[in-house]
Write a protein that holds these residues in place. Structure first.
Motif, PDB file in Angstrom:
ATOM      1  N   UNK A  90     -29.549   0.665 -13.972  1.00  0.00           N
ATOM      2  CA  UNK A  90     -28.293  -0.003 -12.846  1.00  0.00           C
ATOM      3  C   UNK A  90     -27.888   0.770 -12.113  1.00  0.00           C
ATOM      4  N   UNK A  91     -28.667   1.767 -11.760  1.00  0.00           N
ATOM      5  CA  UNK A  91     -28.242   2.965 -10.670  1.00  0.00           C
ATOM      6  C   UNK A  91     -29.405   2.882  -9.505  1.00  0.00           C
ATOM      7  N   UNK A  92     -28.981   2.768  -8.591  1.00  0.00           N
ATOM      8  CA  UNK A  92     -30.377   2.653  -7.188  1.00  0.00           C
ATOM      9  C   UNK A  92     -30.562   4.034  -7.195  1.00  0.00           C
ATOM     10  N   UNK A  93     -31.917   4.117  -6.902  1.00  0.00           N
ATOM     11  CA  UNK A  93     -32.843   5.407  -7.028  1.00  0.00           C
ATOM     12  C   UNK A  93     -32.373   6.244  -5.651  1.00  0.00           C
ATOM     13  N   UNK A  94     -32.012   5.524  -4.715  1.00  0.00           N
ATOM     14  CA  UNK A  94     -31.955   6.236  -3.067  1.00  0.00           C
ATOM     15  C   UNK A  94     -30.431   6.971  -3.562  1.00  0.00           C
ATOM     16  N   UNK A  95     -30.381   8.223  -3.114  1.00  0.00           N
ATOM     17  CA  UNK A  95     -29.076   8.732  -3.329  1.00  0.00           C
ATOM     18  C   UNK A  95     -28.071   8.465  -2.546  1.00  0.00           C
ATOM     19  N   UNK A  96     -28.027   7.806  -1.394  1.00  0.00           N
ATOM     20  CA  UNK A  96     -27.162   7.487  -0.511  1.00  0.00           C
ATOM     21  C   UNK A  96     -26.437   6.238  -0.957  1.00  0.00           C
ATOM     22  N   UNK A 103     -18.932   5.014  -4.857  1.00  0.00           N
ATOM     23  CA  UNK A 103     -17.842   4.834  -4.128  1.00  0.00           C
ATOM     24  C   UNK A 103     -16.918   3.525  -4.302  1.00  0.00           C
ATOM     25  N   UNK A 104     -17.903   2.359  -4.570  1.00  0.00           N
ATOM     26  CA  UNK A 104     -17.240   1.104  -4.820  1.00  0.00           C
ATOM     27  C   UNK A 104     -16.691   1.079  -6.141  1.00  0.00           C
ATOM     28  N   UNK A 105     -17.008   1.795  -7.120  1.00  0.00           N
ATOM     29  CA  UNK A 105     -16.277   1.878  -8.434  1.00  0.00           C
ATOM     30  C   UNK A 105     -15.199   2.656  -8.304  1.00  0.00           C
ATOM     31  N   UNK A 106     -15.148   3.675  -7.377  1.00  0.00           N
ATOM     32  CA  UNK A 106     -13.889   4.346  -7.262  1.00  0.00           C
ATOM     33  C   UNK A 106     -12.685   3.700  -6.581  1.00  0.00           C
ATOM     34  N   UNK A 107     -13.243   2.972  -5.439  1.00  0.00           N
ATOM     35  CA  UNK A 107     -12.303   2.170  -4.780  1.00  0.00           C
ATOM     36  C   UNK A 107     -11.763   1.171  -5.631  1.00  0.00           C
ATOM     37  N   UNK A 108     -12.358   0.471  -6.615  1.00  0.00           N
ATOM     38  CA  UNK A 108     -11.727  -0.528  -7.281  1.00  0.00           C
ATOM     39  C   UNK A 108     -11.142   0.299  -8.263  1.00  0.00           C
ATOM     40  N   UNK A 109     -11.438   1.278  -9.019  1.00  0.00           N
ATOM     41  CA  UNK A 109     -10.783   1.893 -10.196  1.00  0.00           C
ATOM     42  C   UNK A 109      -9.526   2.672  -9.716  1.00  0.00           C
ATOM     43  N   UNK A 153     -25.194  -6.581   2.574  1.00  0.00           N
ATOM     44  CA  UNK A 153     -25.476  -7.880   2.090  1.00  0.00           C
ATOM     45  C   UNK A 153     -26.499  -7.841   1.004  1.00  0.00           C
ATOM     46  N   UNK A 154     -26.054  -8.640  -0.099  1.00  0.00           N
ATOM     47  CA  UNK A 154     -26.492  -8.442  -1.327  1.00  0.00           C
ATOM     48  C   UNK A 154     -28.049  -9.129  -1.770  1.00  0.00           C
ATOM     49  N   UNK A 155     -27.868  -9.858  -2.628  1.00  0.00           N
ATOM     50  CA  UNK A 155     -26.687 -10.536  -3.084  1.00  0.00           C
ATOM     51  C   UNK A 155     -25.816  -9.773  -4.052  1.00  0.00           C
ATOM     52  N   UNK A 156     -26.132  -8.626  -4.392  1.00  0.00           N
ATOM     53  CA  UNK A 156     -25.378  -7.828  -5.258  1.00  0.00           C
ATOM     54  C   UNK A 156     -24.557  -6.777  -4.303  1.00  0.00           C
ATOM     55  N   UNK A 157     -23.729  -5.970  -5.012  1.00  0.00           N
ATOM     56  CA  UNK A 157     -22.650  -5.046  -4.301  1.00  0.00           C
ATOM     57  C   UNK A 157     -23.425  -3.792  -3.261  1.00  0.00           C
ATOM     58  N   UNK A 158     -24.682  -3.448  -3.757  1.00  0.00           N
ATOM     59  CA  UNK A 158     -25.150  -2.571  -2.949  1.00  0.00           C
ATOM     60  C   UNK A 158     -26.703  -2.732  -2.710  1.00  0.00           C
TER      61      UNK A 158
END
Ligand code: GSH
Length: 227
Positions: A90-96, A103-109, A153-158
């Motif tokens: 559930x973690x994208x392979x591409x570093x960026x 970042x999205x998790x941090x902005x939310x938390x 553009x998703x459908x998911x967050x990243x």
């Protein structure tokens, strides 16, 4: 299904409360990864002395490992589960892209969760402080804008598959979409195009549908339709 723990060891378990958005974040990840992890209620409830003897923070969720050690904090649990059970990732392979997920998790938390959690104290009209509610809503609106600005553009967050960002954001927006209208404000997902597209898309994932149903049921039981 992957069953965790060796027969002679205690299995891994999740201290969990049905209505906690942070516990729901871990359950969503567990369902999406097909892990079999038992859910247990914290003895005495969250914050109790009995539970603090197991988990000093007193908060749910917490993951108890085979050796009896306990890991609290949903973001830490999420990364641990990915490290330990890498597939399906559930973690994208591409570093960026992975960084944008974090970042999205941090902005939310860091920025959305604190004022949103503060609003819960005002759900009951008899205990509502209109000024405090207005202040929290005013804090939240630009924070939804900021977060929406980093959705793609998703459908998911990243991108095209579910990630830890969706696991963190879905339960938070489950409550945000209910709390804002409860206080006479607009649903934050409805008035921001990227959030709206994400909110429509993410709910089609079977694990998200399952969490949506669980949270809806727990909310109906707790609030009797008030929220
Ligand atoms: N930052 C924590 C927040 C967890 C949290 O606040 N959980 C609430 C339930 S939604 C709780 O256990 N509260 C009990 C307490 O603070 O004593 C996480 O992400 O796991």
């Amino acid at each position: 299904m992957l069953s965790l723990g060796h027969p002679q060891e205690d299995p891994v378990k999740l201290y969990d409360v049905a209505l906690s958005p942070f516990a729901a974040r871990c359950r969503l990840q567990i369902y999406a990864k097909g892990l079999e992890i038992a859910r247990v209620e914290p003895p005495g409830g969250p914050g109790s002395d009995a539970y603090k003897r197991i988990n000093p923070t007193g908060k749910v969720p917490a993951l108890e490992l085979e050796d009896g050690s306990v890991l609290p904090e949903s973001s830490v649990i999420a990364e641990y589960l990915e490290d330990r059970f890498p597939e399906p990732s559930l973690r994208p392979a591409d570093p960026a892209t992975r960084a944008r997920m974090r970042l999205l998790v941090h902005l939310s938390d860091l920025y959305v969760v604190p004022p949103l959690v503060a609003l819960f104290a005002h759900v009951n009209p008899a205990q509502r402080d209109a000024k405090a509610v207005a202040e929290k809503l005013a804090e939240l609106r630009p924070r939804h804008d900021q977060l929406a600005g980093f959705l793609r553009p998703g459908p998911f967050a990243v991108g095209s598959s579910l990630s830890l960002a969706d696991c963190a954001l879905f339960p938070i927006y489950f409550f945000a979409t209910r709390l804002h209208p409860l206080f006479g404000d607009k649903d934050p997902t409805a008035e921001r195009a990227p959030l709206s597209a994400w909110w429509q898309g993410v709910r089609k994932h079977p694990a998200v549908e399952r969490i949506d149903a669980e949270l809806s049921k727990a909310l109906a039981a707790a609030m009797g339709g008030a929220l």
